[in-house]
Design a protein around this motif. Sequence first.
Motif: not given
Length: 471
Positions: A153-177
């Motif tokens: 379960a931890v390994q599965a969560a890590m594989t998701y987080a390894a993509v989502y959090f470096p890419g979350c800048v797209s969410l932040w810029v989208c929502h702030s605008t």
Amino acid sequence: MSLPQPEASVISPVPRAAAASLKRAARTRLFLEGPVGSTLARLAAPNVIAMSVQSAMSVSEAYFAGRMSVTALAGLALVFPLVMLTQMLSAGAMGGAISSAVARALGAGNTERAGGLVVAAWLLALAIAMLSALLMALFGREIFALLGGEGGAVQAAMTYAAVYFPGCVSLWVCHSTLSVIRGTGNMATPGLVLVLVSMGAIPLSGALGLGWGPFPALGLPGLALGMVLAYGIGALAALCYVLTGQAGLSLRDRPARLDPGLFADILKVGLSASFNSVLTALTIVMMVGIVGRFGEAALAGYGLGARLEFLMIPVVFGIGSAMTSMVGANIGAGQRDRALRIAWTGSLSAATIIGGIGIVLAFMPDLWLRIFLDPEQADALGIGRAYMRTVAPFYFFFGLGLALYFACQGAGRMRWPVIGSICRLGFAIGGALILISQTDLGVRGVFIAIAAAMLVYGTVTGIAVRLTRWR
């Protein structure tokens, strides 16, 4: 004889910008003078539609993970509170603070300040996104272990987080605008962008996660990548809308040097709101850790219940984001009584909608659970049903407290929503630990504590706003 028409090449863009400014001024005037109920309903409708579609995006993600394995679903349950916290901070906490600051500036007639707030919002979004990516890279595995996750379960969560959090800048810029655009009174454009983002994210995530057609089956990382790509496209569209002057704000009028007061105007509300969001997520995160003691099936079943609770937040956000802008404009114009009337109208409406959903699912929990679980996954189904029957009847109070939180953002008065969330956290964790240790209720004791905490949260926040009247 007809007059000669001007060449297209010499038509000035000024009339278009002026027209956008006039529309923006008319929306602000509607905030200050329009009938409360119908104006709020009209403004909230695009947001409610957008948030409903976004909820479908979250549901589809859990569905795709369920098609992979119970381990993938458990891993998604571990990472989901942190993913939703990112959404809550970018769209609700800091996003609401941005909308509130822009609306208050426009309500006071200060368009130059509103333009400066746009740039401040973008810089803050970039900084926070990079910080969250760094924190997850350094401490992600430890966080998931603290949540009670083990092994696969931890390994599965890590594989998701390894993509989502470096890419979350797209969410932040989208929502702030989009929050800037909401602050001008335009709810339709942000709603449309979010609908398109969600409609794009669902097939992208499915294709990249499960390997549809020519796409590779990337598993959980593919689900995260689909969401990040969709938000990146949405961010570009929102940026173009503001930079071309269609939001009715001229960035040319901003000060050459950004005034620190612009950042302070956002952060004085945004930090308190973010703390409140952290408390909301922490409540569920701590519950995940406690439930994790009862095994993977319990974690998967509770994760679906917690996911539904998190999905109530975007529904309330649909109404709450309209309240934030309306309340902010009226506070900026010195119309506190009207701002309070807007708050109570919107909050009771949101609580009624959420409460109605809760009552239906309390009686028919399989309407939700069977989307993700097969009949042979009996243990996870049993835990999910127990959660729904115990907690869902108290969604009204959760919706009331959360909606008043958005209204308080607009007013710039965040103390009591934060106190309400602290009370909720204390009742949930303390009650769960007491019931587990002193009774034989097991995981059902955790659910009773969660329900009691929702009751306390809505009651404390509602009474406080009623008595203090934002003084």
